[in-house]
Design a protein around this motif. Sequence first.
Motif, PDB file in Angstrom:
ATOM      1  N   ARG A  66      44.075  31.494  44.485  1.00  0.00           N
ATOM      2  CA  ARG A  66      44.943  32.671  44.561  1.00  0.00           C
ATOM      3  C   ARG A  66      45.215  33.236  43.174  1.00  0.00           C
ATOM      4  NH1 ARG A  66      45.308  35.996  48.615  1.00  0.00           N
ATOM      5  NH2 ARG A  66      47.297  36.050  49.658  1.00  0.00           N
ATOM      6  N   LEU A  67      45.494  32.368  42.227  1.00  0.00           N
ATOM      7  CA  LEU A  67      45.767  32.841  40.868  1.00  0.00           C
ATOM      8  C   LEU A  67      44.512  33.379  40.189  1.00  0.00           C
ATOM      9  CD1 LEU A  67      48.287  30.142  39.580  1.00  0.00           C
ATOM     10  CD2 LEU A  67      48.764  32.463  40.387  1.00  0.00           C
ATOM     11  N   SER A  68      43.333  32.936  40.653  1.00  0.00           N
ATOM     12  CA  SER A  68      42.103  33.499  40.085  1.00  0.00           C
ATOM     13  C   SER A  68      41.980  34.978  40.431  1.00  0.00           C
ATOM     14  CB  SER A  68      40.877  32.731  40.591  1.00  0.00           C
ATOM     15  OG  SER A  68      40.679  32.937  41.982  1.00  0.00           O
ATOM     16  N   GLU A  69      42.567  35.414  41.545  1.00  0.00           N
ATOM     17  CA  GLU A  69      42.601  36.842  41.866  1.00  0.00           C
ATOM     18  C   GLU A  69      43.483  37.587  40.859  1.00  0.00           C
ATOM     19  OE1 GLU A  69      42.710  38.012  46.153  1.00  0.00           O
ATOM     20  OE2 GLU A  69      43.223  35.907  46.450  1.00  0.00           O
ATOM     21  N   ALA A 125      50.340  40.347  39.603  1.00  0.00           N
ATOM     22  CA  ALA A 125      49.758  40.936  38.397  1.00  0.00           C
ATOM     23  C   ALA A 125      50.661  42.033  37.833  1.00  0.00           C
ATOM     24  CB  ALA A 125      48.370  41.487  38.701  1.00  0.00           C
ATOM     25  N   THR A 126      51.292  42.802  38.706  1.00  0.00           N
ATOM     26  CA  THR A 126      52.207  43.856  38.250  1.00  0.00           C
ATOM     27  C   THR A 126      53.444  43.248  37.602  1.00  0.00           C
ATOM     28  OG1 THR A 126      51.446  45.344  39.994  1.00  0.00           O
ATOM     29  CG2 THR A 126      53.558  45.850  38.976  1.00  0.00           C
ATOM     30  N   GLU A 127      53.985  42.208  38.200  1.00  0.00           N
ATOM     31  CA  GLU A 127      55.177  41.570  37.630  1.00  0.00           C
ATOM     32  C   GLU A 127      54.888  40.969  36.258  1.00  0.00           C
ATOM     33  OE1 GLU A 127      57.535  40.206  41.703  1.00  0.00           O
ATOM     34  OE2 GLU A 127      56.202  38.799  40.692  1.00  0.00           O
ATOM     35  N   ALA A 160      42.716  33.507  50.026  1.00  0.00           N
ATOM     36  CA  ALA A 160      42.568  33.137  48.623  1.00  0.00           C
ATOM     37  C   ALA A 160      41.104  32.911  48.251  1.00  0.00           C
ATOM     38  CB  ALA A 160      43.381  31.884  48.315  1.00  0.00           C
ATOM     39  N   CYS A 161      40.297  32.453  49.208  1.00  0.00           N
ATOM     40  CA  CYS A 161      38.898  32.123  48.927  1.00  0.00           C
ATOM     41  C   CYS A 161      37.899  32.975  49.698  1.00  0.00           C
ATOM     42  CB  CYS A 161      38.617  30.653  49.245  1.00  0.00           C
ATOM     43  SG  CYS A 161      39.575  29.475  48.257  1.00  0.00           S
ATOM     44  N   HIS A 162      38.336  33.641  50.766  1.00  0.00           N
ATOM     45  CA  HIS A 162      37.394  34.343  51.638  1.00  0.00           C
ATOM     46  C   HIS A 162      37.814  35.790  51.843  1.00  0.00           C
ATOM     47  CE1 HIS A 162      35.581  30.466  52.771  1.00  0.00           C
ATOM     48  NE2 HIS A 162      36.821  30.012  52.897  1.00  0.00           N
ATOM     49  N   GLU A 163      36.837  36.609  52.198  1.00  0.00           N
ATOM     50  CA  GLU A 163      37.067  37.981  52.619  1.00  0.00           C
ATOM     51  C   GLU A 163      36.211  38.263  53.838  1.00  0.00           C
ATOM     52  OE1 GLU A 163      35.904  40.676  49.573  1.00  0.00           O
ATOM     53  OE2 GLU A 163      34.081  39.565  49.098  1.00  0.00           O
ATOM     54  N   ILE A 164      36.592  39.280  54.583  1.00  0.00           N
ATOM     55  CA  ILE A 164      35.832  39.704  55.756  1.00  0.00           C
ATOM     56  C   ILE A 164      35.273  41.082  55.441  1.00  0.00           C
ATOM     57  CG2 ILE A 164      35.905  40.193  58.232  1.00  0.00           C
ATOM     58  CD1 ILE A 164      38.323  38.338  58.413  1.00  0.00           C
ATOM     59  N   GLY A 165      33.967  41.159  55.213  1.00  0.00           N
ATOM     60  CA  GLY A 165      33.388  42.406  54.752  1.00  0.00           C
ATOM     61  C   GLY A 165      33.618  42.570  53.265  1.00  0.00           C
ATOM     62  N   ARG A 166      33.283  43.758  52.773  1.00  0.00           N
ATOM     63  CA  ARG A 166      33.427  44.020  51.342  1.00  0.00           C
ATOM     64  C   ARG A 166      33.845  45.462  51.151  1.00  0.00           C
ATOM     65  NH1 ARG A 166      34.808  42.459  46.871  1.00  0.00           N
ATOM     66  NH2 ARG A 166      33.550  42.569  45.014  1.00  0.00           N
ATOM     67  N   THR A 167      34.911  45.661  50.411  1.00  0.00           N
ATOM     68  CA  THR A 167      35.389  47.006  50.111  1.00  0.00           C
ATOM     69  C   THR A 167      35.268  47.254  48.622  1.00  0.00           C
ATOM     70  OG1 THR A 167      37.661  46.159  49.926  1.00  0.00           O
ATOM     71  CG2 THR A 167      36.978  47.046  52.056  1.00  0.00           C
ATOM     72  N   PRO A 168      34.920  48.468  48.212  1.00  0.00           N
ATOM     73  CA  PRO A 168      34.762  48.758  46.779  1.00  0.00           C
ATOM     74  C   PRO A 168      36.048  48.503  46.016  1.00  0.00           C
ATOM     75  CG  PRO A 168      33.854  50.534  48.127  1.00  0.00           C
ATOM     76  CD  PRO A 168      34.599  49.631  49.055  1.00  0.00           C
ATOM     77  N   GLY A 169      35.897  47.870  44.860  1.00  0.00           N
ATOM     78  CA  GLY A 169      37.043  47.629  44.002  1.00  0.00           C
ATOM     79  C   GLY A 169      37.816  46.357  44.295  1.00  0.00           C
ATOM     80  N   SER A 170      37.487  45.653  45.368  1.00  0.00           N
ATOM     81  CA  SER A 170      38.208  44.422  45.688  1.00  0.00           C
ATOM     82  C   SER A 170      37.726  43.293  44.789  1.00  0.00           C
ATOM     83  CB  SER A 170      38.010  44.047  47.158  1.00  0.00           C
ATOM     84  OG  SER A 170      36.637  43.875  47.454  1.00  0.00           O
ATOM     85  N   VAL A 171      38.606  42.318  44.566  1.00  0.00           N
ATOM     86  CA  VAL A 171      38.267  41.209  43.684  1.00  0.00           C
ATOM     87  C   VAL A 171      37.262  40.296  44.365  1.00  0.00           C
ATOM     88  CG1 VAL A 171      40.483  41.279  42.505  1.00  0.00           C
ATOM     89  CG2 VAL A 171      40.216  39.857  44.544  1.00  0.00           C
TER      90      VAL A 171
END
Length: 442
Positions: free
Chosen positions: A98-101, A202-204, A244-255
């Motif tokens: 999670r912190l790697s994001e 990240a904002t905080e 934290a480790c997985h995504e479903i699909g891929r969106t531009p700009g996502s980590v």
Amino acid sequence: MSVMKREQFCLVALAATLIGLLSAAPGPALAQEQKAPEQKDSRMASSQWGGNYFPNVELTSSKGEKVRFFDDLVEGKVVMINFIYTRCPDACPLETARLSEVYQILGDRVGKDVFMYSITIDPGYDTPEVLTDFMQTYQIEDGWEFFTGKEEEILLLRKKLGLYIDEVNKDPLDHNLSMIVGNQKTGRWMKKSPFENPYILATEIGTWLHNYKNPMRRTNMYQDAPELRKLSQGESLFRTRCAACHEIGRTPGSVIKPGPNLMDVTDRREHDWLVRWIKEPDVMLEEKDPIATELFEAYNKLPMPNLRINDHEVDMLLDFIETESRRMKKVMEVEAIAAQQEVEEMDCCQKFEEMVLESETANSQTVEEESLVSTEQDSELVANGSEESVVQVSDTVANEVAQVSQAEQPTSKTPRPLSLISWACGLGLSILAFRARMVPRN
């Protein structure tokens, strides 16, 4: 009493008063000694959270460098500090992922004006070499550093940072999952959860802790905020346990996530295998399951932690992954179409008004070659002074020019450059022939 005596009495009294005052005042040296020592205002947070509070213990980085906690890591900096250990079977891998994001979102700022520190609570096992391997597993580079040290000094740090609870941390390897972020210069510190939204974290860390005293420019109003939709239990499980480790699909700009993409995983894997893999991945890795071992090797030897969820939660999680896969397919298709429409048209597909086709080029080259041959012949004849030949050749050229002009009229109302050249050559030869006639013969 006469006036003279009264004046003398007043002068004597005034002199005595001045003498008494001068004798009562201490000298400069005595005044300096009696001056109270200057103390920092205890109301200032930076004085409360300075070197007099933080233990300046020695730590060893993953590179083997010796540093002091306060002097080298904390003083005057914006920092994020958490405690982990590399043999942790569940919480620490999720926390680090999670912190790697957050690490990716902050980008180049990490190591410059924001510093991330992870300190092991298992220094007997987590040597600098082990910490380096752990960092490579999560693709962590410069800016985010991992440290080890003496166990008793690390325990002191945990207590001073408010990340140790005696009632909870009875097991030496059981630790508080909270972390702390702060700005030592301003004295502002906050205890946070590493499982919060990475963009908020990240904002905080990157914004609020730097300029919290400056008024923020608000462009949005709270009453205009959209109503939050209610999450299903399956989506809630995915966000807290899997995202934290997985995504479903891929969106531009996502980590980039360290684990595999779960798009259509319910179609690619057998249902029973998925259920068991989610429930007990550690056991399947120990049993050398072929698919589990292949995933382990393919994804940088990053083990999937045991999520400790029951059969009902597994079913809801898989239902959400299947539904979200269908939704993301449509989203990605729309994005692909939009991206194609935004691409500039290639040069080969552009329409040019003066484009010449290959067939037209060949015809033009033939006409030009014939014109050059005719020109050479005409020049030889003029040099020989043959009037009849020149006139005959001139007439021939004029006829060719007329034929070429007639042939081009149906295809284009505007004469081509090669046609104009041929016409000009013919006109020039005609003038030469006329001048040859006018020359008197000997």
